[in-house]
Design a protein around this motif. Structure first.
Motif, short mmCIF file in Angstrom:
data_model
loop_
_atom_site.label_atom_id
_atom_site.label_comp_id
_atom_site.label_asym_id
_atom_site.label_seq_id
_atom_site.Cartn_x
_atom_site.Cartn_y
_atom_site.Cartn_z
N VAL A 393 0.85 -1.28 0.00
CA VAL A 393 0.00 -0.05 -0.01
C VAL A 393 0.84 1.31 -0.12
CG1 VAL A 393 -0.29 0.17 2.48
CG2 VAL A 393 -1.85 1.25 1.12
N GLY A 394 0.36 2.45 -0.47
CA GLY A 394 1.10 3.88 -0.43
C GLY A 394 1.37 4.37 -1.55
N GLU A 395 1.89 3.47 -2.49
CA GLU A 395 2.40 3.88 -3.92
C GLU A 395 2.70 2.74 -4.85
OE1 GLU A 395 6.73 4.52 -3.38
OE2 GLU A 395 6.63 3.36 -1.45
N PRO A 396 2.96 3.10 -5.93
CA PRO A 396 2.80 2.03 -7.17
C PRO A 396 3.99 1.07 -6.80
CG PRO A 396 2.61 4.01 -8.19
CD PRO A 396 2.96 4.59 -6.54
N ILE A 397 3.53 -0.16 -6.65
CA ILE A 397 4.71 -1.09 -6.50
C ILE A 397 5.51 -1.58 -7.83
CG2 ILE A 397 2.98 -3.07 -6.16
CD1 ILE A 397 5.10 -4.43 -4.35
N VAL A 417 -1.50 -8.76 -2.48
CA VAL A 417 -2.40 -7.69 -3.01
C VAL A 417 -1.85 -6.17 -2.83
CG1 VAL A 417 -4.34 -9.25 -2.22
CG2 VAL A 417 -3.54 -7.94 -0.48
N ASP A 418 -2.03 -5.89 -3.99
CA ASP A 418 -1.45 -4.42 -4.24
C ASP A 418 -2.97 -3.56 -3.96
OD1 ASP A 418 -0.60 -1.82 -5.19
OD2 ASP A 418 -0.15 -2.65 -6.99
N THR A 419 -2.86 -2.52 -2.88
CA THR A 419 -4.17 -2.27 -2.45
C THR A 419 -4.07 -0.66 -2.83
OG1 THR A 419 -3.38 -1.89 -0.35
CG2 THR A 419 -4.77 -3.78 -0.64
N TRP A 420 -5.02 -0.12 -3.58
CA TRP A 420 -5.08 1.16 -3.98
C TRP A 420 -6.09 1.71 -3.04
CZ3 TRP A 420 -8.93 4.65 -5.34
CH2 TRP A 420 -8.49 5.97 -5.68
N TRP A 421 -5.94 2.87 -2.45
CA TRP A 421 -6.78 3.82 -1.60
C TRP A 421 -6.24 5.04 -1.16
CZ3 TRP A 421 -7.17 3.67 3.83
CH2 TRP A 421 -6.06 3.08 4.53
N GLN A 422 -6.91 5.64 -0.37
CA GLN A 422 -6.50 6.88 -0.09
C GLN A 422 -7.32 7.43 1.36
OE1 GLN A 422 -8.37 9.08 -3.37
NE2 GLN A 422 -6.45 9.67 -3.74
N THR A 423 -6.60 8.31 2.15
CA THR A 423 -7.08 8.95 3.22
C THR A 423 -8.53 9.41 3.04
OG1 THR A 423 -4.82 9.74 3.68
CG2 THR A 423 -6.82 10.63 5.04
N GLU A 424 -8.72 9.85 1.83
CA GLU A 424 -10.26 10.24 1.58
C GLU A 424 -10.94 9.02 1.39
OE1 GLU A 424 -7.34 11.14 0.30
OE2 GLU A 424 -7.36 13.28 -0.20
N GLY A 508 -7.17 12.29 -8.04
CA GLY A 508 -5.85 13.11 -8.16
C GLY A 508 -4.83 12.14 -8.54
N ASP A 509 -5.21 10.91 -8.90
CA ASP A 509 -4.30 9.96 -9.58
C ASP A 509 -4.42 9.59 -11.02
OD1 ASP A 509 -2.70 9.14 -7.46
OD2 ASP A 509 -4.03 7.98 -6.63
N GLY A 510 -3.52 9.44 -11.73
CA GLY A 510 -3.49 8.88 -13.11
C GLY A 510 -3.36 7.52 -12.98
N GLY A 523 0.23 7.30 -10.23
CA GLY A 523 0.71 8.26 -9.31
C GLY A 523 -0.26 9.46 -9.42
N ARG A 524 0.12 10.55 -8.74
CA ARG A 524 -0.53 11.84 -8.81
C ARG A 524 -0.41 12.42 -9.95
NH1 ARG A 524 -3.70 11.86 -4.40
NH2 ARG A 524 -4.01 13.63 -5.01
N VAL A 525 -1.46 13.09 -10.38
CA VAL A 525 -1.39 13.89 -11.40
C VAL A 525 -1.50 15.53 -10.79
CG1 VAL A 525 -2.35 12.45 -13.05
CG2 VAL A 525 -3.83 13.98 -11.92
N HIS A 534 4.28 8.55 1.76
CA HIS A 534 3.78 9.48 2.43
C HIS A 534 3.36 10.41 1.61
CE1 HIS A 534 6.05 7.76 6.01
NE2 HIS A 534 4.70 7.17 5.95
N ARG A 535 2.29 11.20 1.59
CA ARG A 535 1.90 12.33 0.90
C ARG A 535 2.38 13.53 1.37
NH1 ARG A 535 -4.54 11.60 0.04
NH2 ARG A 535 -4.50 13.72 -0.65
N LEU A 536 2.96 14.41 0.41
CA LEU A 536 3.32 15.58 0.97
C LEU A 536 2.99 16.65 -0.20
CD1 LEU A 536 7.10 14.82 1.95
CD2 LEU A 536 5.15 15.76 3.45
C1 WTA Z 1 -1.06 6.67 -3.70
C2 WTA Z 1 -2.69 5.82 1.54
C3 WTA Z 1 -0.48 2.97 -6.41
C4 WTA Z 1 -1.79 7.37 -4.40
C5 WTA Z 1 -3.50 4.73 1.69
C6 WTA Z 1 -2.97 7.85 -3.58
C7 WTA Z 1 -0.81 4.34 -4.27
C8 WTA Z 1 -2.09 8.08 -2.42
C9 WTA Z 1 -1.47 2.80 -3.86
C10 WTA Z 1 -2.99 8.25 -1.11
C11 WTA Z 1 -1.21 1.71 -4.80
C12 WTA Z 1 -1.66 4.43 -2.51
N1 WTA Z 1 -0.80 1.97 -5.93
N2 WTA Z 1 -0.49 4.36 -5.62
N3 WTA Z 1 -1.55 0.54 -4.30
N4 WTA Z 1 -1.78 3.08 -2.78
N5 WTA Z 1 -1.23 5.13 -3.39
O1 WTA Z 1 -3.97 9.36 1.65
O2 WTA Z 1 -1.26 8.47 -5.09
O3 WTA Z 1 -1.34 8.45 2.49
O4 WTA Z 1 -3.68 8.86 -4.33
O5 WTA Z 1 -3.31 7.11 1.58
O6 WTA Z 1 -1.21 7.27 -2.39
O7 WTA Z 1 -2.00 8.36 -0.06
P1 WTA Z 1 -2.57 8.21 1.46
#
Ligand code: WTA
Length: 657
Positions: A393-397, A417-424, A508-510, A523-525, A534-536
């Motif tokens: 989690v957290g960024e593209p692997i 499991v490559d999990t995509w999600w966000q704080t939101e 906000g992601d491409g 990643g972010r657009v 970590h998002r900055l």
């Molecule tokens: C990125 C973390 C690719 C993405 C849970 C997203 C990912 C931002 C993935 C959210 C993934 C998170 N593959 N990118 N599996 N998981 N991201 O809010 O850009 O700290 O918008 O939440 O991390 O970061 P946040």
């Protein structure tokens, strides 16, 4: 999007596929059938997931979307999140089950906490917070190391209906102060310090300093973790209270009150595209439903036999959903580790997996890449045959890290499991299901059952397979953010205005759909970078730089980095009166950012330049600066107001000026 296309064509050569193990597929919590069932009637599907929780009063309506984008889920329902995470497991006769195997960083400093013990501790803490004047609706900030009291504090807040805001312990006092002010936190829960890299690292002084910058805080509740000296001015009797004085002595009886499904559960600050962090608001019923369901489905959790471990810090959303609320609502047994992966030696994580028989392991690509660098000899020394599922989690692997993770850590048995999600989003949105979906290294694959995602073009049209675009969520989901704390307009603007007529949430992601229609998140657009997961925000770091007396102007970009995914690189113009800034200017500015925001924001490079590349309308062209920071040939400069600026910058840098 030329860089993106390059990444894409590399990724699309990835042909490796991994089928789910037969035994896992045969007993999987969710099967392929769930996708169709959820798509046919999403609300009925989510209502079914909400039944995982104990409700004091059942809802009348699953989704109220009458006033988009302000959603209400499970309207009319009432529940207590803390009761759902703790008491109900005890009442069901599972009080002796271990909830948390706590592993402190100092070796031998470990203890296991059962659900019954957790219930008592959470009840005491709830009583103590009440005695400190916290009532339902009041905000409580939590600034803690990774110790059980952090989890207890969060659950105690939830129990009394006081929304918590957890601030990552690595953030500076300034970052803490701005968050305390924004949500008007009445109480801060902290510790004297925690153990990091073999030493006690202080936290309380940062709270003291933050209090000089804001006057909202009435009480500070302090856990004694390290016993370090707080200093002569380090204690204020009018404000500070020890946890062991007020929590340990409080009653372990506490009747949890049922709150409305939409009662605020927490505010989590995250970086946006402006300098001011956004307080993402999550509420109770929908969020807990999302966290519990996804933790059960995506990790195929079998609470009776699994030992789960998520290495995130509770200061981030991953810690909220996948250490606290999801696993505990599901009655899981989990490991909670305080320290760094390499303390006292580089195999610490693998030793913990072997010692506790961890079966499900969830971490970030940045950690995996750093272990790859150290070589497989270190993990190979440990017996990790208990592992059955790995998460990322957290960024593209990147595909190589995925394959290494699966093969070296997972012994070539475990799905990743490559999990995509966000704080939101609050909970996992796009991910393989380990017993259903085959793994494709680098792809998060498909939205999980109940979730509707799409990759669209500028006009909001779904792109065909084989093309890229913007990632959107096309229907509301229970764990979605409800608003930005105190700023409904910013909430609408940031996430909903881009595709307003379609009602899509803009992440906000491409992303890209491959020939099979599977999703690759790129990643972010926007002007948000991702450093070690970590998002900055670039603007936040720019503001920090400009607050330094020698800096006139600053531009920051996220440059790709082998270790951290992206790294902040800063270009600064000094004020005339600062001259050349002195020989230590670069270190001085790097440390200034560290102090203003925290160590993760410290720029990898600071380049002092005479000019910044700007368009005729005065907008900084970060794309060009990224070319410089990534040592690439500089792209198209024709839209610059002064096209010679880039030559000046490149020459200045190569001559070391
Ligand atoms: C990125 C973390 C690719 C993405 C849970 C997203 C990912 C931002 C993935 C959210 C993934 C998170 N593959 N990118 N599996 N998981 N991201 O809010 O850009 O700290 O918008 O939440 O991390 O970061 P946040």
């Amino acid at each position: 999007m030329s860089e993106t296309n390059e990444t894409l064509s590399n990724l699309l050569h990835e042909e490796r596929r991994f089928e789910p193990p037969a035994d896992l597929a045969a007993s999987a919590n969710l099967t392929a059938e769930a996708y169709e069932r959820a798509a046919a009637d999403p609300e009925a599907f989510w209502a079914e997931q909400a039944e995982r929780l104990d409700w004091s009063q059942k809802w009348d309506r699953v989704l109220d979307w009458d006033d988009p984008p302000f959603a209400k889920w499970f309207s009319g329902g009432t529940l207590n999140a803390s009761y759902n995470c703790v008491d109900r497991h005890v009442e069901a006769g599972r009080g002796d089950k271990v909830a948390i195997h706590f592993v402190g960083e100092p070796e031998g400093d470990a203890r296991s906490i059962t659900y019954a013990e957790l219930k008592d501790e959470v009840s005491r803490a709830a009583n103590a917070l009440t005695s400190l004047g916290v009532a339902a609706g009041d905000r409580v900030a939590i600034y803690m190391p990774m110790i059980p009291e952090a989890v207890v504090a969060m659950l105690a807040c939830a129990r009394i209906g006081a929304p918590h805001t957890v601030v990552f312990g690595g953030f500076s006092s300034d970052a803490l102060a701005s968050r305390l002010t924004d949500c008007e936190a009445k109480v801060v829960v902290t510790a004297d310090g925690g153990y990091r890299r073999g030493a006690a690292s202080a936290l309380k002084p940062a709270v003291d300093e933050a209090r000089t910058k804001t006057d909202v805080v009435e009480k500070v509740l302090v856990v004694r973790r390290t016993g370090q000296d707080l200093g002569a001015d380090g204690w204020d009797d009018a404000v500070d209270v020890w946890w062991h004085d007020v929590v340990d002595t409080a009653s372990a009886e506490h009747q949890p009150e049922a709150f409305d499904a939409e009662h605020p559960l927490y505010v989590m600050y995250t970086s946006g595209t402006t300098g001011k962090p956004k307080g993402i608001l999550h509420t109770t019923g929908g969020y807990l439903t999302g966290a519990a369901y996804t933790h059960w489905a995506v990790f195929d959790l079998k609470p009776e036999t699994d030992v789960y471990w998520c290495t995130a810090d509770i200061g981030w959303v991953t810690g909220h959903s996948y250490i606290v609320y999801g696993p505990l609502a599901n009655g899981a047994t989990q490991v909670l580790y305080e320290g760094t992966p390499d303390s006292p030696e580089r195999g610490r994580w693998w030793k913990i997996i072997a010692d506790y028989g961890v079966t499900i392991f969830y971490t970030a690509p940045t950690a995996i890449r750093s272990f790859m660098k150290q070589g497989r000899e270190i993990p190979d020394r440990h017996d990790m045959s208990s592992l059955r599922i790995l998460g990322s989690v957290g960024e593209p692997i990147n595909p190589e890290a995925y394959v290494w993770y699966r093969s070296v850590i997972g012994g070539d048995r475990t799905p990743v499991v490559d999990t995509w999600w966000q704080t939101e989003t609050g909970s996992i949105m796009i991910s393989p299901l380990p017993g259903v979906t085959h793994g494709k290294p680098g792809s998060a694959m498909t939205p999980i059952p109940g979730v509707s995602a799409e990759v669209v073009d500028e006009a909001g049209e779904a792109v065909p397979n084989g093309s890229g675009g913007y990632l959107v969520l096309t229907r509301p989901w229970p764990a979605m953010l409800r608003t930005i704390w105190g700023d409904d307009e910013r909430f609408k603007d940031t996430y909903w205005s881009r595709f307003e007529s379609l009602g899509y949430y803009f992440a906000g992601d491409g992303a890209k759909k491959d020939e099979d229609g599977d999703i690759w998140v790129l990643g972010r657009v926007d002007d948000v970078m991702n450093v070690s997961g970590h998002r900055l925000s670039t603007t936040e770091i720019e503001s920090a730089l400009v607050s330094h007396p020698k800096v006139a102007e600053a531009a920051v970009v996220g440059a790709s980095d082998e270790d951290t995914g992206q790294a902040p690189c800063a270009f600064v113009i000094l004020r005339d009166e600062a001259g050349d800034g002195g020989k230590d200017i670069v270190e001085e500015l790097r440390n200034h950012v560290r102090k203003e925001i925290g160590p993760i924001a410290k720029p990898r490079q600071v380049m002092v330049v005479a000019e910044l590349p700007k368009t005729r309308s005065g907008k900084i062209m970060r794309r060009l600066l990224r070319d410089v920071a990534e040592n690439r040939e500089i792209g198209d400069v024709t839209t610059l107001a002064d096209s010679s600026v880039m030559d000046l910058i490149s020459q200045g840098i190569s001559s070391g000026k």
